[in-house]
Design a protein around this motif. Structure first.
Motif, PDB file in Angstrom:
ATOM      1  N   TYR A 183       0.762  -1.107  -0.117  1.00  0.00           N
ATOM      2  CA  TYR A 183       0.121   0.045  -0.128  1.00  0.00           C
ATOM      3  C   TYR A 183       1.022   1.377   0.042  1.00  0.00           C
ATOM      4  O   TYR A 183       1.882   1.199   0.620  1.00  0.00           O
ATOM      5  CB  TYR A 183      -0.712   0.178   1.312  1.00  0.00           C
ATOM      6  CG  TYR A 183      -2.039   1.040   1.031  1.00  0.00           C
ATOM      7  CD1 TYR A 183      -3.103   0.663   0.394  1.00  0.00           C
ATOM      8  CD2 TYR A 183      -1.637   2.331   1.768  1.00  0.00           C
ATOM      9  CE1 TYR A 183      -4.145   1.846   0.305  1.00  0.00           C
ATOM     10  CE2 TYR A 183      -2.803   3.290   1.719  1.00  0.00           C
ATOM     11  CZ  TYR A 183      -3.695   3.054   0.915  1.00  0.00           C
ATOM     12  OH  TYR A 183      -4.892   3.937   0.582  1.00  0.00           O
ATOM     13  N   GLY A 184       0.464   2.376  -0.711  1.00  0.00           N
ATOM     14  CA  GLY A 184       1.121   3.574  -0.668  1.00  0.00           C
ATOM     15  C   GLY A 184       0.480   4.712  -1.570  1.00  0.00           C
ATOM     16  O   GLY A 184      -0.616   4.701  -1.513  1.00  0.00           O
ATOM     17  N   SER A 185       1.501   5.595  -1.985  1.00  0.00           N
ATOM     18  CA  SER A 185       1.007   6.783  -2.831  1.00  0.00           C
ATOM     19  C   SER A 185      -0.037   6.647  -3.629  1.00  0.00           C
ATOM     20  O   SER A 185       0.111   5.553  -4.310  1.00  0.00           O
ATOM     21  CB  SER A 185       2.281   7.584  -3.139  1.00  0.00           C
ATOM     22  OG  SER A 185       3.107   7.828  -2.181  1.00  0.00           O
ATOM     23  N   ASN A 186      -0.916   7.497  -3.883  1.00  0.00           N
ATOM     24  CA  ASN A 186      -1.674   7.462  -5.111  1.00  0.00           C
ATOM     25  C   ASN A 186      -2.663   6.335  -4.958  1.00  0.00           C
ATOM     26  O   ASN A 186      -3.225   5.621  -5.938  1.00  0.00           O
ATOM     27  CB  ASN A 186      -1.262   7.668  -6.506  1.00  0.00           C
ATOM     28  CG  ASN A 186      -0.721   8.810  -6.569  1.00  0.00           C
ATOM     29  OD1 ASN A 186      -1.141   9.941  -6.403  1.00  0.00           O
ATOM     30  ND2 ASN A 186       0.564   8.764  -7.396  1.00  0.00           N
ATOM     31  N   GLY A 187      -2.838   5.756  -3.697  1.00  0.00           N
ATOM     32  CA  GLY A 187      -3.678   4.746  -3.355  1.00  0.00           C
ATOM     33  C   GLY A 187      -3.430   3.323  -3.884  1.00  0.00           C
ATOM     34  O   GLY A 187      -4.268   2.539  -4.153  1.00  0.00           O
ATOM     35  N   TYR A 188      -2.055   3.331  -4.212  1.00  0.00           N
ATOM     36  CA  TYR A 188      -1.584   2.137  -4.676  1.00  0.00           C
ATOM     37  C   TYR A 188      -1.822   0.968  -3.743  1.00  0.00           C
ATOM     38  O   TYR A 188      -1.390   1.039  -2.661  1.00  0.00           O
ATOM     39  CB  TYR A 188       0.032   2.314  -4.827  1.00  0.00           C
ATOM     40  CG  TYR A 188       0.417   1.022  -5.547  1.00  0.00           C
ATOM     41  CD1 TYR A 188       0.756   1.061  -6.665  1.00  0.00           C
ATOM     42  CD2 TYR A 188       0.919  -0.190  -4.878  1.00  0.00           C
ATOM     43  CE1 TYR A 188       1.501  -0.026  -7.561  1.00  0.00           C
ATOM     44  CE2 TYR A 188       1.608  -1.343  -5.423  1.00  0.00           C
ATOM     45  CZ  TYR A 188       1.837  -1.172  -6.680  1.00  0.00           C
ATOM     46  OH  TYR A 188       2.474  -2.148  -7.162  1.00  0.00           O
ATOM     47  N   THR A 189      -2.624  -0.068  -4.213  1.00  0.00           N
ATOM     48  CA  THR A 189      -2.744  -1.115  -3.404  1.00  0.00           C
ATOM     49  C   THR A 189      -2.770  -2.395  -4.278  1.00  0.00           C
ATOM     50  O   THR A 189      -3.273  -2.590  -5.320  1.00  0.00           O
ATOM     51  CB  THR A 189      -4.422  -1.307  -2.984  1.00  0.00           C
ATOM     52  OG1 THR A 189      -4.480   0.154  -2.338  1.00  0.00           O
ATOM     53  CG2 THR A 189      -4.700  -2.308  -1.900  1.00  0.00           C
ATOM     54  N   GLU A 190      -2.054  -3.511  -3.564  1.00  0.00           N
ATOM     55  CA  GLU A 190      -1.459  -4.600  -4.284  1.00  0.00           C
ATOM     56  C   GLU A 190      -1.588  -5.708  -3.350  1.00  0.00           C
ATOM     57  O   GLU A 190      -0.462  -6.355  -2.921  1.00  0.00           O
ATOM     58  CB  GLU A 190      -0.067  -4.430  -4.995  1.00  0.00           C
ATOM     59  CG  GLU A 190       0.359  -5.684  -5.585  1.00  0.00           C
ATOM     60  CD  GLU A 190       1.268  -5.343  -6.687  1.00  0.00           C
ATOM     61  OE1 GLU A 190       1.734  -6.377  -7.571  1.00  0.00           O
ATOM     62  OE2 GLU A 190       2.224  -4.664  -6.327  1.00  0.00           O
ATOM     63  N   ASN A 210       1.034 -18.298  -8.156  1.00  0.00           N
ATOM     64  CA  ASN A 210       1.175 -16.926  -7.597  1.00  0.00           C
ATOM     65  C   ASN A 210       0.429 -15.872  -8.291  1.00  0.00           C
ATOM     66  O   ASN A 210       0.046 -16.274  -9.568  1.00  0.00           O
ATOM     67  CB  ASN A 210       2.691 -16.563  -7.513  1.00  0.00           C
ATOM     68  CG  ASN A 210       3.585 -16.728  -8.539  1.00  0.00           C
ATOM     69  OD1 ASN A 210       3.350 -16.316  -9.793  1.00  0.00           O
ATOM     70  ND2 ASN A 210       4.430 -17.780  -8.678  1.00  0.00           N
ATOM     71  N   GLY A 211       0.216 -14.900  -7.836  1.00  0.00           N
ATOM     72  CA  GLY A 211      -0.638 -13.790  -8.595  1.00  0.00           C
ATOM     73  C   GLY A 211      -0.669 -12.423  -7.750  1.00  0.00           C
ATOM     74  O   GLY A 211      -0.373 -12.593  -6.446  1.00  0.00           O
ATOM     75  N   SER A 212      -1.169 -11.410  -8.425  1.00  0.00           N
ATOM     76  CA  SER A 212      -1.245 -10.130  -7.740  1.00  0.00           C
ATOM     77  C   SER A 212      -2.185  -9.366  -8.615  1.00  0.00           C
ATOM     78  O   SER A 212      -2.697  -9.605  -9.713  1.00  0.00           O
ATOM     79  CB  SER A 212       0.087  -9.458  -7.823  1.00  0.00           C
ATOM     80  OG  SER A 212       0.350  -9.125  -9.193  1.00  0.00           O
ATOM     81  N   TYR A 213      -3.044  -8.431  -7.804  1.00  0.00           N
ATOM     82  CA  TYR A 213      -3.947  -7.369  -8.445  1.00  0.00           C
ATOM     83  C   TYR A 213      -3.660  -6.090  -7.833  1.00  0.00           C
ATOM     84  O   TYR A 213      -3.148  -5.770  -6.505  1.00  0.00           O
ATOM     85  CB  TYR A 213      -5.303  -7.733  -7.778  1.00  0.00           C
ATOM     86  CG  TYR A 213      -6.221  -6.561  -8.123  1.00  0.00           C
ATOM     87  CD1 TYR A 213      -7.042  -6.683  -9.367  1.00  0.00           C
ATOM     88  CD2 TYR A 213      -6.752  -5.695  -7.201  1.00  0.00           C
ATOM     89  CE1 TYR A 213      -7.712  -5.711  -9.764  1.00  0.00           C
ATOM     90  CE2 TYR A 213      -7.466  -4.796  -7.668  1.00  0.00           C
ATOM     91  CZ  TYR A 213      -8.247  -4.881  -8.918  1.00  0.00           C
ATOM     92  OH  TYR A 213      -9.053  -3.876  -9.155  1.00  0.00           O
TER      93      TYR A 213
END
Length: 707
Positions: A183-190, A210-213
Motif C-alpha cells: 500500500y502506498g501513494s496515489n492509493g496504490y494497493t496490491e 502466484n498472482g497479484s492485483y
C-alpha cells in the motif's frame, strides 16, 4: 504525489496485515543471500550472478560468455522494492524500460539504443500484453544485449536491441504460503499471494501458483489503473531424469489511454502546460489489454553428459485502445490550442511457439566441448485496425482547458487495417570449446522468415519469404584467474509488425560487434566493461508521398555504438554495491526522404545514463535482521522526435528502502524519487513523439508473512 493523511493512517495500519508483492518476494527470496542454484542452472549469490542460461541456453559462467549479459537477481528485486520491469531495468546499463502508464499494446523497452523484446522463460512474449509489470511471479531478469538470432528467432524474428528474459518462479520441493498487500501513494494497493505444494509424498509432483492485483491512481489527473496476473505451474517428475512442467499465465490491464503531452508547452515553447494534464475526454472508455498463455516444457537427461529440452507455448492476446488524440507536437489550432481526433484501435493475436534442443558435453584431447543443436518454429496471427476521425471533433486550449468534446466511435472506414501472419523457423548448431585459458563460441542458424499481411482498405497483400544463414562467433581469453577479455559478432533478421508498406516490404537485417573485459575478483568485485556497435538496414521509414504519414518504405539505415559498464561489489560483509553506466550514440546513417537527415539522433535514447545502489544488510543466513539501502538513477537529455526539434532535459532521482525480517514475517518501506524531482521522459511512439511526466515521489509499505 497524491498521498493524504487518511492514506497514511491506512498505510500504518497495513503493518498488521500479511503481505506485499515486493515484500513477499523478500520473504521467499532471502535464500538468495547464500549461494544457490536454480532448476535451470543459474547460480546466484546475492547481487552477484555466477552463471546464466539466456546467452547460450547452456549453463555457462558469465566470465566465459563472449557477450554482455546482466542478471537482475531476486535479492536486488526484493531489496529495492521493485514494482515494475522498467524499475528493475534501472540496474542494467543502456536500458530504458517502457513507461508505466503506457498501454501494453506494444513493447517500447530499449537496449543499446534500439527496441528490445521481452521473453518469458526463453520464449517470445509477443507484444507483452496484459499486465507486463506484474512482479509476483518473477524470480529474476536476465538481460542479453544485442541481436542474437542463433537462439532467439521467434515472434517476428531476431530481437534487435536485445532480450529481456523474465525467468518465472517454478514449483519447489517444499510447502509454503506467502500472503501479501502493498500500500502506498496515489492509493496504490496490491494484494498478492504465492502458494507452493508437494502433491506427492516423494516430491515428484509439485504445484505452485502466484498472482497479484493492482489498483492505483496516478500523478496524472484522473488516471486509474487496474491490473492483475495469475500464474499456476505444475511439475511432474521433479528430481527424476524426465521432468514435465505446465505453466499457465492469465493477465489483464485496464486504464485510460495515456498519450502524454506535446513537446510545445513542456520542454519547448513560451508557455508551460500543467504536467498533470490528461488530454482528452475524462469520461473516455478505458483501454484494456489481456493475455492468456500455456507453456509446456519437457526436460530429459539421457545421462550425465547429454540432455534435451522442448518447449511449446500457445497464447491469445486482445487489445482495445480508445483515445482522443492530438496529432502535433506544436499548437495546430491557435496560440495554445490543439485539434482533437477520436481514435479506436482493436487488435487480436494468436501465437504458437515450439523450440527443441539437445545439449551434450564431450572431450577431445585437451579440449572440452559443449554442443547445442536444435530447431524452432513460431507463428503469430495478428489482426488489427485503426479507426480515426478524418476531421477534428473539437478544439481545446490545453493551457486553460475547459469543456472537452465527448468521445464517440470514429465513423467510416478504418484508416489502417491489417490481417497478418508472421512465421519464423530455423535450425541451429552451437559449439562452445575450452582449451586452457581460451573459451570459444561458434554458432550458425539457418533462418526462415515469412510474412503475409492483407489490407482490405489498401487493396493489397504484402509478403516476405526470406531464408538466410545467420552466424554468431565469439571468444573469451582468461588474462588472469580473475580477468578475461572477450569479443563477439552476430547477425539478425526480422520483420516489422504494425507497418503498412507503400511498396514492396523487405526484412530488416542487423549486425553487432562487441568487445570488452569481464572480471570476478576474490575481493567481491565482479562485472563487465564492453564497447559495441550495432547496424541496421531496411528499417521502415515514413513514405514521403503519403500525406497522412501512415505508410512506410524500407529504406532506413541506423547505427548505435557506445560503451557500457556493469559492476557488482559484494565483499562478503553487510555492504553490497551495484553500479552501471552507458554511453550510447544512436543515429540515422542515411537520410529519410523528405525527413530527418543522416546524423540525426534517434528519439528516446539518452547519450549518458547510469545508476548506483548501495545496501547495508545485517540479515543472517536464514533471513533474520534488518537492512537499508539507497541509490541514484540519472540520464542525460534525449530527443523526443526524429527531426531532433525537441528534447527532454537530463535528470536524476534518488530511491531509498529499508526492511526488517523476524522469523517468517517481513516489513519493508520504499521511497521512490525521494526529492520529488520534476522531469519529462520521451514518449516517442505517438506520431512524432511526446513528453511524458516523470513519476513523482512514491511511498510504499510492504508487509509479508510466510507460513
Amino acid at each position: 504525489m497524491k498521498f493524504s493523511h487518511g492514506q497514511a493512517a491506512l498505510l500504518l495500519a497495513g503493518t498488521a496485515l500479511w503481505t506485499g508483492t515486493v515484500a513477499a518476494q523478500n520473504a521467499v527470496q532471502l535464500e538468495a543471500i547464500t549461494l544457490y542454484g536454480s532448476d535451470d542452472g543459474a547460480v546466484i549469490d546475492g547481487y552477484r550472478a555466477v552463471t546464466a542460461t539466456s546467452a547460450t541456453k547452456t549453463e555457462t559462467p558469465l566470465k566465459e560468455t563472449p557477450q554482455s549479459v546482466v542478471i537482475v537477481t531476486p535479492q536486488m528485486l526484493g531489496d529495492q522494492g521493485v514494482t515494475s520491469i522498467a524499475e528493475a531495468l534501472k540496474n542494467v546499463s543502456g536500458a530504458q524500460g517502457s513507461a508505466l502508464l503506457q498501454t501494453p499494446a506494444y513493447e517500447s523497452t530499449i537496449l543499446r539504443g534500439f527496441q528490445a523484446e521481452i521473453y518469458r522463460d526463453g520464449l517470445t512474449s509477443y507484444l507483452n500484453t496484459g499486465d507486463p509489470n506484474a512482479m509476483a511471479g518473477v524470480e529474476r531478469i536476465e538481460v542479453l544485449k544485442g541481436p542474437n538470432a542463433i537462439l532467439y528467432g521467434g515472434g517476428v524474428g531476431t530481437p534487435l536491441g536485445g532480450v529481456v528474459n523474465i525467468v518465472t518462479r517454478k514449483p519447489q520441493d517444499r510447502d509454503f504460503t506467502t500472503l501479501g498487500l502493498t500500500y502506498g501513494s496515489n492509493g496504490y494497493t496490491e494484494p498478492s499471494f504465492d502458494i507452493n505444494r508437494r502433491l506427492t509424498g516423494d516430491g515428484t509432483v509439485l504445484f505452485r501458483m502466484n498472482g497479484s492485483y493492482v489498483r492505483s491512481g496516478s500523478d496524472v489527473d484522473g488516471i486509474k489503473t487496474k491490473r492483475y496476473s495469475l500464474s499456476p505451474s505444475l511439475t511432474f517428475g521433479h528430481g527424476t531424469d524426465t521432468r514435465l512442467t505446465v505453466d499457465g499465465y492469465v493477465s489483464k490491464w485496464k486504464q485510460q489511454e495515456y498519450q502524454a503531452l506535446p513537446a510545445w508547452g513542456t520542454v519547448a515553447g513560451d508557455f508551460r502546460l500543467s504536467r498533470d494534464l490528461y488530454i482528452g475526454d475524462p469520461d473516455i472508455p478505458d483501454s484494456h489489454t489481456s493475455t492468456r498463455k500455456v507453456t509446456v516444457t519437457l526436460d530429459h537427461d539421457f545421462n550425465d553428459n547429454w540432455s534435451s529440452k522442448t518447449q511449446l507455448r500457445y497464447g491469445k492476446n486482445e487489445v482495445s485502445q480508445t483515445t482522443q488524440i492530438i496529432i502535433s507536437n506544436a499548437p495546430d489550432a491557435g496560440a495554445s490550442s490543439w485539434n482533437l481526433y477520436n481514435s479506436f484501435v482493436p487488435a487480436k493475436q494468436t501465437e504458437f511457439s515450439l523450440s527443441s534442443s539437445i545439449e551434450g558435453r564431450l572431450t577431445t584431447g585437451a579440449m572440452e566441448h559443449r554442443l547445442l543443436f536444435g530447431a524452432d518454429y513460431s507463428r503469430i496471427d495478428d489482426w488489427s485496425l485503426m479507426y480515426m476521425d478524418m476531421m477534428p471533433v473539437g478544439t481545446v486550449d490545453l493551457l486553460n482547458p475547459s469543456a472537452w468534446p465527448s468521445w464517440s466511435m470514429p465513423q467510416g472506414l478504418a484508416m489502417t487495417d491489417g490481417d497478418a501472419t508472421y512465421k519464423t523457423a530455423g535450425g541451429f548448431v552451437q559449439v562452445q570449446s575450452t582449451l586452457g585459458k581460451l573459451h570459444l563460441l561458434g554458432g550458425v542458424r539457418l533462418a526462415h522468415l515469412g510474412m503475409e499481411s492483407v489490407s482490405i482498405n489498401y487493396a493489397r497483400t504484402d509478403t516476405i519469404s526470406e531464408t538466410r544463414i545467420l552466424p554468431r562467433i565469439g571468444a573469451v581469453y582468461d588474462l588472469t584467474d580473475q580477468i578475461s577479455a572477450f569479443a563477439s559478432y552476430s547477425e539478425g533478421m526480422k520483420a516489422n509488425p504494425f507497418t503498412f508498406y507503400s511498396g514492396s516490404p523487405k526484412p530488416e537485417y542487423s549486425r553487432q560487434a562487441e568487445a570488452g573485459v569481464k572480471f570476478d575478483s576474490g575481493a567481491g568485485l565482479s562485472g563487465s566493461l564492453a564497447a559495441f556497435r550495432i547496424e541496421r538496414e531496411n528499417v521502415p521509414v515514413t513514405n514521403p508521398a503519403d500525406p497522412f504519414m501512415l505508410t512506410s518504405i524500407p529504406e532506413g539505415q541506423q547505427m548505435s555504438k557506445g560503451f557500457e559498464a556493469d559492476v557488482v561489489w559484494q565483499p562478503g560483509g553487510p555492504w553490497k554495491l551495484i553500479a552501471n553506466y552507458a554511453y550510447t550514440h544512436a543515429e540515422l546513417t542515411a537520410d529519410i526522404p523528405n525527413g530527418a537527415p543522416a546524423g540525426s539522433t534517434l528519439p528516446g535514447v539518452p547519450r549518458h545514463s547510469g545508476g548506483l545502489w548501495l545496501d547495508y544488510d545485517t540479515r543472517e543466513a536464514g533471513g533474520e535482521g534488518w537492512r537499508v539501502g539507497g541509490g541514484i538513477h540519472a540520464v542525460s537529455s534525449a530527443n523526443i522526435d526524429q527531426m531532433n526539434l525537441y528534447k527532454t532535459a537530463g535528470y536524476a532521482t534518488i530511491d531509498l528502502s529499508a526492511s526488517y525480517t523476524h522469523e517468517i514475517a517481513s516489513v519493508a518501506l520504499s521511497i521512490k524519487n525521494l526529492t520529488d524531482r520534476d522531469y519529462f521522459t520521451p514518449y516517442y511512439r505517438y506520431l512524432d513523439g511526446r513528453a511524458a511526466r516523470g513519476e513523482g515521489r512514491k511511498v510504499l509499505l510492504n508487509v509479508s508473512k510466510t507460513f
